[in-house]
Design an enzyme around this catalytic site. Sequence first.
Site, PDB file in Angstrom:
ATOM      1  N   GLY A   1       0.827  -1.195   0.000  1.00 38.89           N
ATOM      2  CA  GLY A   1       0.000   0.000   0.000  1.00 38.89           C
ATOM      3  C   GLY A   1       0.859   1.241   0.000  1.00 38.89           C
ATOM      4  O   GLY A   1       2.085   1.164  -0.168  1.00 38.89           O
ATOM      5  N   GLY A   2       0.229   2.361   0.210  1.00 35.22           N
ATOM      6  CA  GLY A   2       0.930   3.630   0.184  1.00 35.22           C
ATOM      7  C   GLY A   2       1.973   3.792   1.270  1.00 35.22           C
ATOM      8  O   GLY A   2       2.954   4.513   1.098  1.00 35.22           O
ATOM      9  N   MET A   3       1.779   3.125   2.406  1.00 34.43           N
ATOM     10  CA  MET A   3       2.715   3.292   3.517  1.00 34.43           C
ATOM     11  C   MET A   3       3.590   2.081   3.768  1.00 34.43           C
ATOM     12  O   MET A   3       4.502   2.149   4.580  1.00 34.43           O
ATOM     13  CB  MET A   3       1.955   3.632   4.808  1.00 34.43           C
ATOM     14  CG  MET A   3       1.472   5.043   4.798  1.00 34.43           C
ATOM     15  SD  MET A   3       0.767   5.660   6.334  1.00 34.43           S
ATOM     16  CE  MET A   3       1.405   4.672   7.611  1.00 34.43           C
ATOM     17  N   GLY A   4       3.312   0.964   3.121  1.00 36.96           N
ATOM     18  CA  GLY A   4       4.150  -0.184   3.418  1.00 36.96           C
ATOM     19  C   GLY A   4       3.681  -1.464   2.772  1.00 36.96           C
ATOM     20  O   GLY A   4       2.908  -1.460   1.819  1.00 36.96           O
TER      21      GLY A   4
ATOM     22  N   VAL B   1       2.355  -5.633   3.407  1.00 37.73           N
ATOM     23  CA  VAL B   1       1.649  -6.536   4.315  1.00 37.73           C
ATOM     24  C   VAL B   1       2.069  -7.965   3.975  1.00 37.73           C
ATOM     25  O   VAL B   1       2.047  -8.366   2.815  1.00 37.73           O
ATOM     26  CB  VAL B   1       0.121  -6.376   4.204  1.00 37.73           C
ATOM     27  CG1 VAL B   1      -0.587  -7.351   5.147  1.00 37.73           C
ATOM     28  CG2 VAL B   1      -0.299  -4.940   4.504  1.00 37.73           C
TER      29      VAL B   1
ATOM     30  N   LYS C   1       1.891  -5.726   8.904  1.00 34.47           N
ATOM     31  CA  LYS C   1       2.112  -4.552   8.059  1.00 34.47           C
ATOM     32  C   LYS C   1       3.402  -3.873   8.487  1.00 34.47           C
ATOM     33  O   LYS C   1       3.574  -3.525   9.651  1.00 34.47           O
ATOM     34  CB  LYS C   1       0.949  -3.575   8.176  1.00 34.47           C
ATOM     35  CG  LYS C   1       1.132  -2.338   7.306  1.00 34.47           C
ATOM     36  CD  LYS C   1      -0.051  -1.403   7.402  1.00 34.47           C
ATOM     37  CE  LYS C   1       0.128  -0.214   6.488  1.00 34.47           C
ATOM     38  NZ  LYS C   1      -1.022   0.683   6.549  1.00 34.47           N
TER      39      LYS C   1
ATOM     40  N   ASP D   1      -8.643   4.943   3.298  1.00 37.65           N
ATOM     41  CA  ASP D   1      -8.254   4.118   2.156  1.00 37.65           C
ATOM     42  C   ASP D   1      -9.249   2.979   1.929  1.00 37.65           C
ATOM     43  O   ASP D   1      -8.866   1.823   1.849  1.00 37.65           O
ATOM     44  CB  ASP D   1      -6.839   3.573   2.385  1.00 37.65           C
ATOM     45  CG  ASP D   1      -6.195   3.037   1.122  1.00 37.65           C
ATOM     46  OD1 ASP D   1      -6.611   3.436   0.015  1.00 37.65           O
ATOM     47  OD2 ASP D   1      -5.279   2.208   1.243  1.00 37.65           O
TER      48      ASP D   1
END
Length: 181
Positions: free
Chosen positions: A37-40, A42, A57, A153
């Site tokens: 995703g946008g931050m990391g 999973v 995550k 999100d």
Amino acid sequence: HVERLSVGPPPNSTVKLPLPEQLLGDKYRLKHRLGQGGMGYVFLAEKLHLGTMVAVKFLDPEPNADATRLKRFLQEARVAVEVNHPGAAQLLDAGHDEVTGSLFLVFEYVEGKDVREALTDEGRLAFDEARDICIQVAEVLAFAHARGIVHRDVKPENIRMRRDLGLHVAVHDAARVGEGE
């Protein structure tokens, strides 16, 4: 666990991507990456000693030093604890991985397809199934909104369809109203 994460990795530390079969302390063994995703990232992981599966995550290694992204990741953890709803994946643990230098959050793993996979496999959903999904997602979001929390999100990949026809909404990237950007 979440409060202890506020320290994070040292400012000049080298952060690496986690790898399959890597151990997270003596608690978890990473299996494979489930998504990004946008931050990391999973990963599916096995909780050692119990043999159960969880979703881990990791904060993306590149922006770990970015104070805004780190603050948002920690905020996500604090907020996830508050969205204690049967239709939302629950935050179980949080930590700092000594091997990669990355922060991580451990969520309940929900077996089944996400809505994007179902749409890809089936082309489209039957009206009744689509309506039920919308109602269940709306219930989770209303629960969160009643606590001043906004999911930032909502997308098909963050909605897992369980085999028993229930679903779980991933509460990744949620924030209390007035916090974050």
